[in-house]
Motif scaffolding. Sequence first.
Motif, PDB file in Angstrom:
ATOM      1  N   VAL A  68       0.893  -1.072   0.132  1.00  0.00           N
ATOM      2  CA  VAL A  68      -0.067   0.040  -0.078  1.00  0.00           C
ATOM      3  C   VAL A  68       0.861   1.356   0.062  1.00  0.00           C
ATOM      4  O   VAL A  68       1.877   1.299   0.840  1.00  0.00           O
ATOM      5  CB  VAL A  68      -0.899   0.170   1.479  1.00  0.00           C
ATOM      6  N   ARG A  69       0.586   2.060  -0.778  1.00  0.00           N
ATOM      7  CA  ARG A  69       1.521   3.280  -1.036  1.00  0.00           C
ATOM      8  C   ARG A  69       0.897   4.420   0.250  1.00  0.00           C
ATOM      9  O   ARG A  69      -0.320   4.865  -0.090  1.00  0.00           O
ATOM     10  CB  ARG A  69       1.503   3.984  -2.533  1.00  0.00           C
ATOM     11  N   ILE A  70       1.797   4.563   1.031  1.00  0.00           N
ATOM     12  CA  ILE A  70       1.317   5.666   2.150  1.00  0.00           C
ATOM     13  C   ILE A  70       1.585   7.050   1.691  1.00  0.00           C
ATOM     14  O   ILE A  70       0.494   7.988   1.748  1.00  0.00           O
ATOM     15  CB  ILE A  70       2.428   5.190   3.342  1.00  0.00           C
ATOM     16  N   LYS A  71       2.636   7.323   1.166  1.00  0.00           N
ATOM     17  CA  LYS A  71       2.860   8.399   0.711  1.00  0.00           C
ATOM     18  C   LYS A  71       3.967   8.401  -0.730  1.00  0.00           C
ATOM     19  O   LYS A  71       4.577   7.247  -0.626  1.00  0.00           O
ATOM     20  CB  LYS A  71       3.229   9.561   1.453  1.00  0.00           C
ATOM     21  N   ASP A  72       4.241   9.604  -1.238  1.00  0.00           N
ATOM     22  CA  ASP A  72       5.264   9.224  -2.255  1.00  0.00           C
ATOM     23  C   ASP A  72       6.700   8.730  -1.560  1.00  0.00           C
ATOM     24  O   ASP A  72       7.295   9.756  -0.833  1.00  0.00           O
ATOM     25  CB  ASP A  72       5.621  10.641  -2.800  1.00  0.00           C
ATOM     26  N   GLY A  73       7.197   7.708  -2.035  1.00  0.00           N
ATOM     27  CA  GLY A  73       8.492   7.051  -1.638  1.00  0.00           C
ATOM     28  C   GLY A  73       8.249   6.351  -0.516  1.00  0.00           C
ATOM     29  O   GLY A  73       9.258   5.732   0.109  1.00  0.00           O
ATOM     30  N   VAL A  74       7.140   6.091   0.216  1.00  0.00           N
ATOM     31  CA  VAL A  74       6.871   5.360   1.550  1.00  0.00           C
ATOM     32  C   VAL A  74       5.783   4.265   1.136  1.00  0.00           C
ATOM     33  O   VAL A  74       4.704   4.611   0.804  1.00  0.00           O
ATOM     34  CB  VAL A  74       6.519   6.092   2.619  1.00  0.00           C
ATOM     35  N   ILE A  75       6.059   3.030   1.731  1.00  0.00           N
ATOM     36  CA  ILE A  75       5.029   1.820   1.180  1.00  0.00           C
ATOM     37  C   ILE A  75       4.891   1.038   2.598  1.00  0.00           C
ATOM     38  O   ILE A  75       5.762   1.109   3.522  1.00  0.00           O
ATOM     39  CB  ILE A  75       5.458   0.998   0.242  1.00  0.00           C
ATOM     40  N   HIS A 129       4.801  -4.844  10.160  1.00  0.00           N
ATOM     41  CA  HIS A 129       5.096  -3.945  11.440  1.00  0.00           C
ATOM     42  C   HIS A 129       5.442  -2.299  11.275  1.00  0.00           C
ATOM     43  O   HIS A 129       5.172  -1.503  11.701  1.00  0.00           O
ATOM     44  CB  HIS A 129       6.167  -4.615  12.405  1.00  0.00           C
ATOM     45  N   HIS A 130       6.240  -2.304  10.160  1.00  0.00           N
ATOM     46  CA  HIS A 130       6.867  -0.951   9.785  1.00  0.00           C
ATOM     47  C   HIS A 130       6.561  -0.591   8.361  1.00  0.00           C
ATOM     48  O   HIS A 130       6.429  -1.419   7.587  1.00  0.00           O
ATOM     49  CB  HIS A 130       8.433  -0.740  10.165  1.00  0.00           C
ATOM     50  N   HIS A 131       6.717   0.703   8.158  1.00  0.00           N
ATOM     51  CA  HIS A 131       6.824   1.275   6.717  1.00  0.00           C
ATOM     52  C   HIS A 131       8.241   1.290   6.028  1.00  0.00           C
ATOM     53  O   HIS A 131       9.337   1.220   6.830  1.00  0.00           O
ATOM     54  CB  HIS A 131       6.201   2.693   6.712  1.00  0.00           C
ATOM     55  N   LEU A 132       8.122   1.112   4.673  1.00  0.00           N
ATOM     56  CA  LEU A 132       9.408   1.101   3.892  1.00  0.00           C
ATOM     57  C   LEU A 132       9.609   2.347   3.325  1.00  0.00           C
ATOM     58  O   LEU A 132       8.802   2.949   2.636  1.00  0.00           O
ATOM     59  CB  LEU A 132       9.437  -0.076   3.100  1.00  0.00           C
ATOM     60  N   ARG A 133      10.839   2.900   3.213  1.00  0.00           N
ATOM     61  CA  ARG A 133      11.013   4.258   2.459  1.00  0.00           C
ATOM     62  C   ARG A 133      12.128   3.823   1.075  1.00  0.00           C
ATOM     63  O   ARG A 133      13.202   3.063   1.362  1.00  0.00           O
ATOM     64  CB  ARG A 133      11.918   5.147   3.190  1.00  0.00           C
ATOM     65  N   LEU A 134      11.674   4.200   0.105  1.00  0.00           N
ATOM     66  CA  LEU A 134      12.545   4.150  -1.140  1.00  0.00           C
ATOM     67  C   LEU A 134      13.802   5.116  -0.954  1.00  0.00           C
ATOM     68  O   LEU A 134      13.640   6.085  -1.063  1.00  0.00           O
ATOM     69  CB  LEU A 134      11.660   4.624  -2.319  1.00  0.00           C
ATOM     70  N   ALA A 149      10.401  -5.546  -4.063  1.00  0.00           N
ATOM     71  CA  ALA A 149       9.194  -5.189  -3.414  1.00  0.00           C
ATOM     72  C   ALA A 149       7.829  -5.296  -4.627  1.00  0.00           C
ATOM     73  O   ALA A 149       6.684  -5.117  -4.185  1.00  0.00           O
ATOM     74  CB  ALA A 149       9.295  -3.608  -3.110  1.00  0.00           C
ATOM     75  N   ASN A 150       7.951  -5.057  -5.843  1.00  0.00           N
ATOM     76  CA  ASN A 150       6.917  -4.988  -6.713  1.00  0.00           C
ATOM     77  C   ASN A 150       6.692  -6.431  -7.284  1.00  0.00           C
ATOM     78  O   ASN A 150       5.818  -6.669  -8.095  1.00  0.00           O
ATOM     79  CB  ASN A 150       7.260  -4.199  -7.831  1.00  0.00           C
ATOM     80  N   LEU A 151       7.168  -7.658  -6.592  1.00  0.00           N
ATOM     81  CA  LEU A 151       6.898  -9.055  -7.012  1.00  0.00           C
ATOM     82  C   LEU A 151       5.470  -9.114  -6.913  1.00  0.00           C
ATOM     83  O   LEU A 151       4.832  -8.855  -5.894  1.00  0.00           O
ATOM     84  CB  LEU A 151       7.682  -9.781  -6.324  1.00  0.00           C
ATOM     85  N   SER A 152       4.762  -9.821  -7.705  1.00  0.00           N
ATOM     86  CA  SER A 152       3.406 -10.122  -7.543  1.00  0.00           C
ATOM     87  C   SER A 152       2.936 -11.071  -6.317  1.00  0.00           C
ATOM     88  O   SER A 152       3.919 -11.977  -6.268  1.00  0.00           O
ATOM     89  CB  SER A 152       2.626 -10.622  -8.952  1.00  0.00           C
ATOM     90  N   ARG A 153       2.156 -10.885  -5.832  1.00  0.00           N
ATOM     91  CA  ARG A 153       1.737 -11.899  -4.535  1.00  0.00           C
ATOM     92  C   ARG A 153       1.099 -13.201  -5.142  1.00  0.00           C
ATOM     93  O   ARG A 153       1.259 -14.046  -4.292  1.00  0.00           O
ATOM     94  CB  ARG A 153       0.630 -11.314  -3.885  1.00  0.00           C
TER      95      ARG A 153
END
Length: 412
Positions: free
Chosen positions: A273-280, A287-292, A333-337
């Motif tokens: 889920v894209r939280i905001k630009d550069g953060v998913i 548990h945590h968000h990831l940043r590009l 990170a973009n691999l299909s589920r």
Amino acid sequence: MSMNSSKWVKLISLCPQMEVKFEEGKIQVVESPLWRSNNKWECFPLAWETYSLTGGDTTHFRCRNCNGETHREYNKAPVEIKHVLHQKHSLQLVLLHLLSERRRCSCCDEYLKKVFYYCSICDFAMNLACAEKPPVLLSIYRPRWHDHTLALFPRKNSLTCNVCGLIQSSGLYYMCPPCDFVMDQSCLSLPCVIRISRHPHRLSFSPYFRQGDWSCGVCRTKINNKYGGYSCIKDGCSYAAHSKCATQSNVWDGEELEGLPEDGDEEEIEPFVRIKDGVIHHFLHQHHHLRLEGNTDRDYDENMQCQACITPIYFGNFYSCLHCDFILHEKCANLSRKIYHPIHPHQLTMVGGYEGILDFEKDICSACIWLCKAGFFYECGKEGCDFKLHPVCHNFGATSPRKSYASFIPNI
């Protein structure tokens, strides 16, 4: 009692009175009689040859010691039968001397088992399972394949089936003489609508193809327009496949989809889920968000490994956790589920890395035979199927892990 089931099953004793062997594709009767012994201690079930006609529980047995002579409490399969597919002569129950060559059943086109029925005059052979099936229909009506009633043609012949385009050297045919239409028995069970691992859309059977140059998406050879096959149901998609190629067990999952809704066939849930630009927020790191982040002005660290493919991050962008050391290649990170892979007929689902002790025999990738549970991996959700796949093998289909990893990581 059946040895494969808790149920009590009355076994049928097989007592062939003739022994045969294969010689240059022909069946020859062995002159020496069947060997028998008077040692009753060797007649216990552990010495029996057991048979399952349906692939399930044991239903028949042959005592290698006495050939059934001392097992009078069991019903015996007839040693001679008459069958509608071979009305000229009786068929004898025979034992194959050596399994040095293989021959197909004249009825089902499967390989003959060790005990089968045989006519030495006509060289006609039939498996036990075919002999015990309900009587074969002398005529059938299959409007999906042909407009007219088809009549059984029981004589052994080599004819080209109009449905699959193949020549069956043995097996049964149904014919419509006025239309010069021929169909082998195995094609009666072909499905109408299917989904295969080689193509994202459903395929529908057609008795012939419209004019044009068609190529099979499975075997990559030309399709003859006048024979039947499968083609994509989507407008504008020209994917097609031979009847037998599309219904192979390693390509098709065996499910008939005619009449079933298409909802969900191509529905894809995003891996994050894209939280905001550069953060998913990735589904396998809840548990945590990831940043590009970029990877241009950073010293190389061989211990900085992607948690999906378990390889170092050499170049390119990657996602890193805001609160822990979890990192992913941007591509990972973009691999299909959920995916379909060309080498497996069932849908695969991505799961997270396994933190327990890995088993070098069970926890390996089915494509490259390296351990795959340390990082993300795809697994089959079909009950009883243990197929697993590295994410890198999904993308490139390589059998060599070194080649897979090198081509998967950007700019290597």
